[in-house]
Design a protein around this motif. Structure first.
Motif, PDB file in Angstrom:
ATOM      1  N   ASN A  58     -96.213 -58.973  -1.565  1.00  0.00           N
ATOM      2  CA  ASN A  58     -95.781 -57.815  -2.351  1.00  0.00           C
ATOM      3  C   ASN A  58     -96.419 -57.780  -3.731  1.00  0.00           C
ATOM      4  OD1 ASN A  58     -94.180 -56.390  -0.595  1.00  0.00           O
ATOM      5  ND2 ASN A  58     -92.258 -57.212  -1.321  1.00  0.00           N
ATOM      6  N   THR A  59     -96.743 -58.942  -4.271  1.00  0.00           N
ATOM      7  CA  THR A  59     -97.348 -59.001  -5.603  1.00  0.00           C
ATOM      8  C   THR A  59     -98.769 -58.459  -5.590  1.00  0.00           C
ATOM      9  OG1 THR A  59     -95.983 -60.899  -6.160  1.00  0.00           O
ATOM     10  CG2 THR A  59     -97.915 -60.526  -7.530  1.00  0.00           C
ATOM     11  N   PHE A  60     -99.513 -58.759  -4.538  1.00  0.00           N
ATOM     12  CA  PHE A  60    -100.926 -58.383  -4.517  1.00  0.00           C
ATOM     13  C   PHE A  60    -101.217 -57.126  -3.701  1.00  0.00           C
ATOM     14  CE2 PHE A  60    -100.917 -62.879  -5.639  1.00  0.00           C
ATOM     15  CZ  PHE A  60    -101.575 -62.803  -6.841  1.00  0.00           C
ATOM     16  N   VAL A  61    -100.406 -56.832  -2.706  1.00  0.00           N
ATOM     17  CA  VAL A  61    -100.554 -55.597  -1.921  1.00  0.00           C
ATOM     18  C   VAL A  61     -99.165 -54.975  -1.816  1.00  0.00           C
ATOM     19  CG1 VAL A  61    -101.309 -54.572   0.246  1.00  0.00           C
ATOM     20  CG2 VAL A  61    -102.412 -56.649  -0.584  1.00  0.00           C
ATOM     21  N   PRO A  62     -98.848 -54.025  -2.678  1.00  0.00           N
ATOM     22  CA  PRO A  62     -97.494 -53.476  -2.717  1.00  0.00           C
ATOM     23  C   PRO A  62     -97.026 -52.945  -1.360  1.00  0.00           C
ATOM     24  CG  PRO A  62     -98.775 -52.660  -4.556  1.00  0.00           C
ATOM     25  CD  PRO A  62     -99.723 -53.401  -3.665  1.00  0.00           C
ATOM     26  N   GLY A  63     -95.856 -53.394  -0.950  1.00  0.00           N
ATOM     27  CA  GLY A  63     -95.252 -52.950   0.299  1.00  0.00           C
ATOM     28  C   GLY A  63     -95.566 -53.809   1.496  1.00  0.00           C
ATOM     29  N   LEU A  64     -96.601 -54.641   1.432  1.00  0.00           N
ATOM     30  CA  LEU A  64     -96.991 -55.441   2.597  1.00  0.00           C
ATOM     31  C   LEU A  64     -95.934 -56.505   2.919  1.00  0.00           C
ATOM     32  CD1 LEU A  64     -99.072 -55.982   4.781  1.00  0.00           C
ATOM     33  CD2 LEU A  64    -100.250 -57.513   3.190  1.00  0.00           C
ATOM     34  N   GLY A  65     -95.413 -57.166   1.911  1.00  0.00           N
ATOM     35  CA  GLY A  65     -94.371 -58.167   2.139  1.00  0.00           C
ATOM     36  C   GLY A  65     -93.090 -57.541   2.666  1.00  0.00           C
ATOM     37  N   LEU A  79     -92.886 -48.095   2.839  1.00  0.00           N
ATOM     38  CA  LEU A  79     -93.663 -46.870   2.635  1.00  0.00           C
ATOM     39  C   LEU A  79     -93.447 -46.302   1.237  1.00  0.00           C
ATOM     40  CD1 LEU A  79     -93.294 -45.111   6.103  1.00  0.00           C
ATOM     41  CD2 LEU A  79     -95.330 -46.184   5.126  1.00  0.00           C
ATOM     42  N   ILE A  80     -92.225 -46.360   0.748  1.00  0.00           N
ATOM     43  CA  ILE A  80     -91.955 -45.897  -0.620  1.00  0.00           C
ATOM     44  C   ILE A  80     -92.760 -46.723  -1.620  1.00  0.00           C
ATOM     45  CG2 ILE A  80     -90.170 -45.798  -2.415  1.00  0.00           C
ATOM     46  CD1 ILE A  80     -88.193 -45.055  -0.142  1.00  0.00           C
ATOM     47  N   GLN A  81     -92.796 -48.038  -1.404  1.00  0.00           N
ATOM     48  CA  GLN A  81     -93.550 -48.911  -2.308  1.00  0.00           C
ATOM     49  C   GLN A  81     -95.037 -48.613  -2.249  1.00  0.00           C
ATOM     50  OE1 GLN A  81     -92.358 -52.837  -1.095  1.00  0.00           O
ATOM     51  NE2 GLN A  81     -90.258 -52.534  -1.798  1.00  0.00           N
ATOM     52  N   ILE A  82     -95.564 -48.388  -1.062  1.00  0.00           N
ATOM     53  CA  ILE A  82     -97.002 -48.113  -0.911  1.00  0.00           C
ATOM     54  C   ILE A  82     -97.367 -46.768  -1.548  1.00  0.00           C
ATOM     55  CG2 ILE A  82     -98.795 -47.582   0.795  1.00  0.00           C
ATOM     56  CD1 ILE A  82     -97.373 -49.668   2.639  1.00  0.00           C
ATOM     57  N   LEU A  83     -96.559 -45.747  -1.272  1.00  0.00           N
ATOM     58  CA  LEU A  83     -96.886 -44.405  -1.750  1.00  0.00           C
ATOM     59  C   LEU A  83     -96.716 -44.250  -3.257  1.00  0.00           C
ATOM     60  CD1 LEU A  83     -95.343 -42.265   1.128  1.00  0.00           C
ATOM     61  CD2 LEU A  83     -97.766 -42.788   0.716  1.00  0.00           C
ATOM     62  N   THR A  84     -95.794 -45.001  -3.853  1.00  0.00           N
ATOM     63  CA  THR A  84     -95.587 -44.885  -5.297  1.00  0.00           C
ATOM     64  C   THR A  84     -96.332 -45.960  -6.087  1.00  0.00           C
ATOM     65  OG1 THR A  84     -93.534 -46.155  -5.167  1.00  0.00           O
ATOM     66  CG2 THR A  84     -93.353 -43.749  -5.041  1.00  0.00           C
ATOM     67  N   MET A 100     -97.807 -47.067 -10.387  1.00  0.00           N
ATOM     68  CA  MET A 100     -97.284 -48.381 -10.790  1.00  0.00           C
ATOM     69  C   MET A 100     -95.795 -48.578 -10.486  1.00  0.00           C
ATOM     70  SD  MET A 100     -99.852 -50.114 -11.855  1.00  0.00           S
ATOM     71  CE  MET A 100     -99.141 -51.489 -12.705  1.00  0.00           C
ATOM     72  N   VAL A 101     -95.076 -47.521 -10.173  1.00  0.00           N
ATOM     73  CA  VAL A 101     -93.646 -47.661  -9.871  1.00  0.00           C
ATOM     74  C   VAL A 101     -93.464 -48.475  -8.595  1.00  0.00           C
ATOM     75  CG1 VAL A 101     -91.548 -46.386  -9.256  1.00  0.00           C
ATOM     76  CG2 VAL A 101     -93.047 -45.536 -11.053  1.00  0.00           C
ATOM     77  N   GLY A 102     -94.241 -48.172  -7.582  1.00  0.00           N
ATOM     78  CA  GLY A 102     -94.150 -48.879  -6.309  1.00  0.00           C
ATOM     79  C   GLY A 102     -94.531 -50.334  -6.429  1.00  0.00           C
ATOM     80  N   TRP A 103     -95.509 -50.632  -7.260  1.00  0.00           N
ATOM     81  CA  TRP A 103     -95.939 -52.008  -7.433  1.00  0.00           C
ATOM     82  C   TRP A 103     -94.837 -52.829  -8.102  1.00  0.00           C
ATOM     83  CZ3 TRP A 103    -101.548 -53.251  -9.323  1.00  0.00           C
ATOM     84  CH2 TRP A 103    -101.864 -54.556  -8.975  1.00  0.00           C
ATOM     85  N   ILE A 104     -94.232 -52.272  -9.136  1.00  0.00           N
ATOM     86  CA  ILE A 104     -93.136 -52.968  -9.816  1.00  0.00           C
ATOM     87  C   ILE A 104     -91.947 -53.108  -8.872  1.00  0.00           C
ATOM     88  CG2 ILE A 104     -91.478 -52.779 -11.724  1.00  0.00           C
ATOM     89  CD1 ILE A 104     -93.788 -51.357 -13.286  1.00  0.00           C
ATOM     90  N   MET A 105     -91.636 -52.038  -8.138  1.00  0.00           N
ATOM     91  CA  MET A 105     -90.540 -52.098  -7.165  1.00  0.00           C
ATOM     92  C   MET A 105     -90.823 -53.149  -6.107  1.00  0.00           C
ATOM     93  SD  MET A 105     -89.344 -49.061  -4.620  1.00  0.00           S
ATOM     94  CE  MET A 105     -88.185 -49.320  -3.316  1.00  0.00           C
TER      95      MET A 105
END
Length: 143
Positions: A57-64, A97-102, A106-111
Motif C-alpha cells: 500500500n505504501t508503494f502502490v496505493p490500493g494493491l495491499g 478501487l477508491i484508493q487507486i482512483l483517488t 494524493m488522497v488515495g495514497w494517504i488513505m
C-alpha cells in the motif's frame, strides 16, 4: 432559619457531620470506536501478511488492500461477522478501487498508507481476536 453557604464555601462544608473532601467514586468509562462498513471490513491477518500489505500500500496505493481482500476468502475474520464473506470481499475490493482512483490527488495514497497501518494494528490484536486459532492455519485454508 439556617444561613445559606457563602459563594466561597462548598455546600458539603455547610452540612454538619460531613468532611470537606468528596468521596472518590469508581466510575469506569468505556470508549468503543464506531467503524463504518469499509473500515470494519479490514481482515484480521497474520502479522507478516499485514506488513506485506502495508508495504504494498505504501508503494502502490490500493494493491495491499486488494491482496487483503483475498485473505477474507481464505477465512480471515473481520468486524462484520453478520455479513457473508463475499460481501466483505467486495467491500475490500471497493476500498482498493477508491484508493487507486483517488491516488492521483494524493488522497488515495494517504488513505492507502493509513489502511495498511490499520491492517498491522489489527494483526497485532490477532491472537486475542482469533480465539486461539493460528494465523497460519487460517491462511492454509486458501486454495
Amino acid at each position: 432559619m439556617e444561613p445559606s453557604p457563602k459563594d466561597g464555601e462548598s455546600a458539603a462544608a455547610a452540612e454538619p457531620g460531613r468532611s470537606g473532601t468528596a468521596p472518590s467514586s469508581g466510575v469506569v468509562v468505556q470508549v468503543r470506536e464506531k467503524k463504518g462498513p469499509l473500515r470494519a471490513a479490514i481482515p484480521y491477518m497474520p502479522f507478516p501478511v499485514a506488513v506485506i500489505c502495508l508495504f504494498l500500500n505504501t508503494f502502490v496505493p490500493g494493491l495491499g488492500t486488494f491482496v487483503s481482500a483475498f485473505t477474507v476468502l481464505c477465512g480471515a475474520r473481520t468486524d462484520l461477522p453478520d455479513r457473508h464473506m463475499c460481501c466483505v470481499f467486495w467491500l475490500n475490493i471497493a476500498a482498493a478501487l477508491i484508493q487507486i482512483l483517488t491516488a492521483i490527488v494524493m488522497v488515495g495514497w494517504i488513505m492507502s498508507i493509513f489502511w495498511g497501518m490499520d491492517m498491522v494494528i489489527l494483526a497485532m490484536l490477532f491472537p486475542r481476536h482469533g480465539k486461539g486459532e493460528s494465523g497460519l492455519r487460517i491462511m492454509a485454508n486458501c486454495p
